[in-house]
Write a protein that holds these residues in place. Structure first.
Motif, PDB file in Angstrom:
ATOM      1  N   SER A   2      34.951  47.261  44.713  1.00 50.41           N
ATOM      2  CA  SER A   2      35.918  46.182  44.895  1.00 50.41           C
ATOM      3  C   SER A   2      37.337  46.645  44.593  1.00 50.41           C
ATOM      4  O   SER A   2      37.551  47.589  43.844  1.00 50.41           O
ATOM      5  CB  SER A   2      35.591  45.005  43.975  1.00 50.41           C
ATOM      6  N   ALA A   3      38.280  45.959  45.205  1.00 47.35           N
ATOM      7  CA  ALA A   3      39.696  46.181  44.943  1.00 47.35           C
ATOM      8  C   ALA A   3      40.348  44.808  44.839  1.00 47.35           C
ATOM      9  O   ALA A   3      39.778  43.797  45.271  1.00 47.35           O
ATOM     10  CB  ALA A   3      40.334  46.996  46.063  1.00 47.35           C
ATOM     11  N   TYR A   4      41.543  44.796  44.272  1.00 46.32           N
ATOM     12  CA  TYR A   4      42.202  43.523  43.987  1.00 46.32           C
ATOM     13  C   TYR A   4      43.661  43.537  44.403  1.00 46.32           C
ATOM     14  O   TYR A   4      44.351  44.537  44.234  1.00 46.32           O
ATOM     15  CB  TYR A   4      42.104  43.220  42.485  1.00 46.32           C
ATOM     16  N   ALA A   5      44.090  42.418  44.937  1.00 46.41           N
ATOM     17  CA  ALA A   5      45.516  42.154  45.103  1.00 46.41           C
ATOM     18  C   ALA A   5      45.896  41.305  43.904  1.00 46.41           C
ATOM     19  O   ALA A   5      45.260  40.275  43.620  1.00 46.41           O
ATOM     20  CB  ALA A   5      45.791  41.404  46.399  1.00 46.41           C
ATOM     21  N   VAL A   6      46.895  41.770  43.163  1.00 38.15           N
ATOM     22  CA  VAL A   6      47.333  41.087  41.958  1.00 38.15           C
ATOM     23  C   VAL A   6      48.763  40.626  42.173  1.00 38.15           C
ATOM     24  O   VAL A   6      49.619  41.413  42.583  1.00 38.15           O
ATOM     25  CB  VAL A   6      47.279  42.040  40.738  1.00 38.15           C
ATOM     26  N   GLY A   7      49.002  39.370  41.923  1.00 43.78           N
ATOM     27  CA  GLY A   7      50.342  38.832  42.041  1.00 43.78           C
ATOM     28  C   GLY A   7      50.809  38.249  40.725  1.00 43.78           C
ATOM     29  O   GLY A   7      50.093  37.451  40.114  1.00 43.78           O
ATOM     30  N   HIS A   8      51.967  38.694  40.264  1.00 45.34           N
ATOM     31  CA  HIS A   8      52.626  38.077  39.104  1.00 45.34           C
ATOM     32  C   HIS A   8      53.753  37.246  39.696  1.00 45.34           C
ATOM     33  O   HIS A   8      54.780  37.781  40.103  1.00 45.34           O
ATOM     34  CB  HIS A   8      53.146  39.153  38.156  1.00 45.34           C
ATOM     35  N   LEU A  46      48.305  36.362  24.686  1.00 46.49           N
ATOM     36  CA  LEU A  46      47.873  36.751  23.346  1.00 46.49           C
ATOM     37  C   LEU A  46      48.764  37.833  22.753  1.00 46.49           C
ATOM     38  O   LEU A  46      48.893  37.927  21.538  1.00 46.49           O
ATOM     39  CB  LEU A  46      46.420  37.232  23.381  1.00 46.49           C
ATOM     40  N   GLU A  47      49.352  38.661  23.607  1.00 44.21           N
ATOM     41  CA  GLU A  47      50.275  39.703  23.168  1.00 44.21           C
ATOM     42  C   GLU A  47      51.353  39.850  24.221  1.00 44.21           C
ATOM     43  O   GLU A  47      51.076  39.743  25.408  1.00 44.21           O
ATOM     44  CB  GLU A  47      49.549  41.038  22.994  1.00 44.21           C
ATOM     45  N   GLY A  48      52.571  40.125  23.797  1.00 46.35           N
ATOM     46  CA  GLY A  48      53.662  40.325  24.741  1.00 46.35           C
ATOM     47  C   GLY A  48      54.113  39.021  25.367  1.00 46.35           C
ATOM     48  O   GLY A  48      53.924  37.939  24.809  1.00 46.35           O
ATOM     49  N   THR A  49      54.703  39.144  26.561  1.00 46.95           N
ATOM     50  CA  THR A  49      55.180  37.967  27.288  1.00 46.95           C
ATOM     51  C   THR A  49      54.642  38.010  28.708  1.00 46.95           C
ATOM     52  O   THR A  49      54.354  39.070  29.255  1.00 46.95           O
ATOM     53  CB  THR A  49      56.720  37.926  27.337  1.00 46.95           C
ATOM     54  N   TRP A  50      54.514  36.862  29.289  1.00 45.41           N
ATOM     55  CA  TRP A  50      54.052  36.767  30.669  1.00 45.41           C
ATOM     56  C   TRP A  50      54.677  35.536  31.290  1.00 45.41           C
ATOM     57  O   TRP A  50      54.072  34.469  31.353  1.00 45.41           O
ATOM     58  CB  TRP A  50      52.529  36.679  30.734  1.00 45.41           C
ATOM     59  N   PRO A  51      55.913  35.662  31.745  1.00 42.08           N
ATOM     60  CA  PRO A  51      56.543  34.508  32.396  1.00 42.08           C
ATOM     61  C   PRO A  51      55.980  34.327  33.806  1.00 42.08           C
ATOM     62  O   PRO A  51      55.964  35.264  34.593  1.00 42.08           O
ATOM     63  CB  PRO A  51      58.017  34.895  32.430  1.00 42.08           C
ATOM     64  N   GLY A  52      55.477  33.175  34.080  1.00 37.11           N
ATOM     65  CA  GLY A  52      54.997  32.906  35.433  1.00 37.11           C
ATOM     66  C   GLY A  52      53.504  32.686  35.504  1.00 37.11           C
ATOM     67  O   GLY A  52      52.868  32.276  34.543  1.00 37.11           O
ATOM     68  N   HIS A  53      52.949  33.001  36.682  1.00 28.38           N
ATOM     69  CA  HIS A  53      51.552  32.714  36.992  1.00 28.38           C
ATOM     70  C   HIS A  53      50.879  33.961  37.549  1.00 28.38           C
ATOM     71  O   HIS A  53      51.535  34.867  38.063  1.00 28.38           O
ATOM     72  CB  HIS A  53      51.460  31.587  38.026  1.00 28.38           C
ATOM     73  N   LEU A  54      49.561  33.971  37.487  1.00 19.82           N
ATOM     74  CA  LEU A  54      48.765  35.089  37.967  1.00 19.82           C
ATOM     75  C   LEU A  54      47.967  34.681  39.190  1.00 19.82           C
ATOM     76  O   LEU A  54      47.405  33.584  39.233  1.00 19.82           O
ATOM     77  CB  LEU A  54      47.804  35.553  36.870  1.00 19.82           C
ATOM     78  N   VAL A  55      47.920  35.584  40.170  1.00 21.18           N
ATOM     79  CA  VAL A  55      47.051  35.429  41.326  1.00 21.18           C
ATOM     80  C   VAL A  55      46.210  36.700  41.413  1.00 21.18           C
ATOM     81  O   VAL A  55      46.743  37.805  41.311  1.00 21.18           O
ATOM     82  CB  VAL A  55      47.856  35.238  42.629  1.00 21.18           C
ATOM     83  N   LEU A  56      44.903  36.541  41.586  1.00 14.53           N
ATOM     84  CA  LEU A  56      43.998  37.670  41.715  1.00 14.53           C
ATOM     85  C   LEU A  56      43.088  37.416  42.905  1.00 14.53           C
ATOM     86  O   LEU A  56      42.375  36.406  42.937  1.00 14.53           O
ATOM     87  CB  LEU A  56      43.170  37.834  40.439  1.00 14.53           C
ATOM     88  N   ILE A  57      43.147  38.319  43.885  1.00 15.70           N
ATOM     89  CA  ILE A  57      42.331  38.201  45.088  1.00 15.70           C
ATOM     90  C   ILE A  57      41.441  39.429  45.167  1.00 15.70           C
ATOM     91  O   ILE A  57      41.924  40.557  45.108  1.00 15.70           O
ATOM     92  CB  ILE A  57      43.209  38.101  46.348  1.00 15.70           C
ATOM     93  N   GLU A  58      40.140  39.212  45.305  1.00 20.11           N
ATOM     94  CA  GLU A  58      39.182  40.317  45.380  1.00 20.11           C
ATOM     95  C   GLU A  58      38.880  40.653  46.843  1.00 20.11           C
ATOM     96  O   GLU A  58      38.727  39.759  47.675  1.00 20.11           O
ATOM     97  CB  GLU A  58      37.885  39.937  44.668  1.00 20.11           C
ATOM     98  N   PHE A  59      38.785  41.960  47.117  1.00 16.41           N
ATOM     99  CA  PHE A  59      38.411  42.476  48.428  1.00 16.41           C
ATOM    100  C   PHE A  59      37.218  43.404  48.278  1.00 16.41           C
ATOM    101  O   PHE A  59      36.989  43.950  47.186  1.00 16.41           O
ATOM    102  CB  PHE A  59      39.585  43.263  49.045  1.00 16.41           C
ATOM    103  N   PRO A  60      36.479  43.640  49.345  1.00 17.75           N
ATOM    104  CA  PRO A  60      35.338  44.554  49.261  1.00 17.75           C
ATOM    105  C   PRO A  60      35.732  45.972  48.836  1.00 17.75           C
ATOM    106  O   PRO A  60      34.966  46.652  48.158  1.00 17.75           O
ATOM    107  CB  PRO A  60      34.758  44.561  50.673  1.00 17.75           C
TER     108      PRO A  60
END
Length: 112
Positions: A2-8, A46-60
């Protein structure tokens, strides 16, 4: 593997273009086996900062993820998002079944 498209996604927009992007993205994913695993989730930091939202899309696999991103159908949608939202978008390979971090650590230790 599997591979992933990750969007911050930094910020939020209810602009008509962004809503249209959201309504149309799945049809660009389907031919490449893409499936949302996380969408616009507000992370519990839980650690650091993360302004915004997460998107995770899985591909074969990574090839399907690249083919989706480069596809004319998805390329047509990108400006609907980029005109209104700041984001970092990544393609990353997953790990194989049975992966153990300790093996990676041992290989790195041996390479020193």
């Amino acid at each position: 593997m599997s591979a992933y498209a990750v969007g911050h996604i930094k910020g939020e927009s209810r602009h008509e273009d962004v809503l249209s992007y959201m309504e149309r993205i799945q049809e660009t994913l389907d031919p490449f086996g893409g499936r949302f695993r996380v969408h616009a989730a507000k992370a519990e930091v839980l650690e650091g900062t993360w302004p915004g939202h997460l998107v995770l899309i899985e591909f074969p696999d990574l090839e399907q993820a690249r083919a989706w991103y480069d596809s004319p159908a998805y390329q047509e949608l990108i400006p609907l998002r980029t005109r209104h939202l700041d984001a970092d978008i990544l393609l990353v390979p997953g790990v194989p079944p049975g992966y153990e971090a300790a093996q990676t650590a041992a290989a790195r230790r041996a390479a020193v």
